[in-house]
Design a protein around this motif. Structure first.
Motif, short mmCIF file in Angstrom:
data_model
loop_
_atom_site.label_atom_id
_atom_site.label_comp_id
_atom_site.label_asym_id
_atom_site.label_seq_id
_atom_site.Cartn_x
_atom_site.Cartn_y
_atom_site.Cartn_z
N ASN A 92 0.85 -1.13 0.11
CA ASN A 92 -0.04 0.08 0.00
C ASN A 92 1.00 1.16 0.00
OD1 ASN A 92 -2.67 1.28 0.34
ND2 ASN A 92 -1.89 2.09 2.18
N TYR A 93 1.95 1.19 0.83
CA TYR A 93 2.81 2.30 0.86
C TYR A 93 3.64 2.60 -0.55
CZ TYR A 93 6.80 5.33 2.16
OH TYR A 93 7.63 6.48 2.25
N ASN A 96 1.26 4.10 -3.14
CA ASN A 96 0.51 5.38 -3.03
C ASN A 96 1.81 6.56 -2.48
OD1 ASN A 96 -2.39 4.93 -2.97
ND2 ASN A 96 -1.62 3.03 -1.84
N ASN A 97 2.89 6.21 -2.58
CA ASN A 97 3.99 7.41 -2.29
C ASN A 97 4.99 7.30 -3.12
OD1 ASN A 97 3.19 8.11 0.81
ND2 ASN A 97 2.81 5.86 0.55
N GLU A 98 6.08 8.14 -2.91
CA GLU A 98 7.39 8.02 -3.67
C GLU A 98 7.61 6.62 -4.02
OE1 GLU A 98 11.26 10.30 -3.33
OE2 GLU A 98 9.57 11.81 -2.77
N ILE A 163 5.51 1.38 8.85
CA ILE A 163 5.17 0.68 7.81
C ILE A 163 5.07 -1.17 8.00
CG2 ILE A 163 5.39 -0.04 5.37
CD1 ILE A 163 4.76 3.01 6.08
#
Length: 259
Positions: A92-93, A96-98, A163
């Motif tokens: 998920n990280y 949805n992130n760099e 995380i």
């Protein structure tokens, strides 16, 4: 009396310069085997990344930093995956992130997310192909035994806390961290094989060079750091031998009069 010796692979058995096991190390392992001493691999590598050292006929394999232990006859003695919620959080990280680069490793598959030039260089150093990149939409998140996360050491603590709180990181290179379930380490793998072979801890010895070897070297009766080992590994070792390319394993076994 030493009855089992545990060996890390990269930087311990295998030279980073030649990608080969030095001749003196091959000779040392044959000497141990001739004396009935068990020789066991203990690595952060996948069980499927060992073809280049299997010719030495090891008695067992601790892989994924203790998460998967198997005998030379393919009897699985221990298996512990990373908690599924941590893998879901990581994916998920990443989505949805760099972009953060990581590999996911199971018994039968290694895949990687976001390959960078540094990652390509690292796999070249290990003389291994870069794992395939894949779509993780239908990925079985319950099968992951280890992930390698390519983050800088100074970012590691915060990343793990936020995380992957049910997992633990260890390093043998500044490029990435090995991530395994909390409580998992090469120490656990040592205990699995000590029990399997009916041994005692005072009959064990180990060799390593990286941060993921610290628990192993501290746990066995004799823990030997290679001359090319990280400073924190040398600090906890019972003995510091020569570099992998300078007969380090042979010299240490001779020092202790095991061969």
């Amino acid at each position: 009396m030493i009855k089992a010796v545990f060996f890390d692979i990269d930087g311990t058995l295998l030279s980073f310069k030649t990608h080969l096991v030095p001749e003196s190390t091959e000779k040392a392992i044959r000497e141990l085997q001739s004396r009935g001493i068990k020789v066991i691999i203990s690595t952060g590598r996948s069980i499927n990344s060992l073809d280049h050292i299997r010719y030495l006929n090891f008695d067992g394999f601790i892989t994924f930093n203790g998460g998967y232990c198997v005998t030379k006859d393919d009897e699985v003695l221990f298996r512990k995956p990373i908690p599924q919620e941590d893998i879901e959080s990581l994916l998920n990280y990443a989505m949805n992130n760099e972009p953060v680069s990581f590999s996911l490793m199971s018994e039968n598959e290694i895949s990687i997310f976001h390959v960078t030039p540094d990652i390509q260089k690292m796999y070249d150093q290990l003389n291994l192909p870069v794992p395939m990149q894949r779509n993780y939409d239908n990925f079985d998140k319950a099968t992951v035994l280890q992930t390698n996360i390519f983050i800088q050491p100074e970012a590691e603590e915060d990343f793990m806390r936020t995380i992957m709180p049910n997992s633990i990181a260890s390093r043998w290179t500044p490029l990435f961290a090995d991530v395994n379930p909390v409580g998992q380490s090469k120490k656990v793998g040592i205990d699995v094989f000590v029990q399997h072979f009916g041994l005692e801890l005072h009959e064990t010895m180990s060799f390593g060079d990286g941060g993921n070897d610290i628990t192993m070297l501290a746990h066995t009766h004799i823990g030997v750091a290679m001359g090319n080992a990280n400073p924190e590994v040398k600090a906890i070792a019972d003995y510091i031998t020569d570099d992998v390319d300078n007969n380090g394993i042979w010299n240490a076994l001779k020092h202790y009069e095991i061969i």
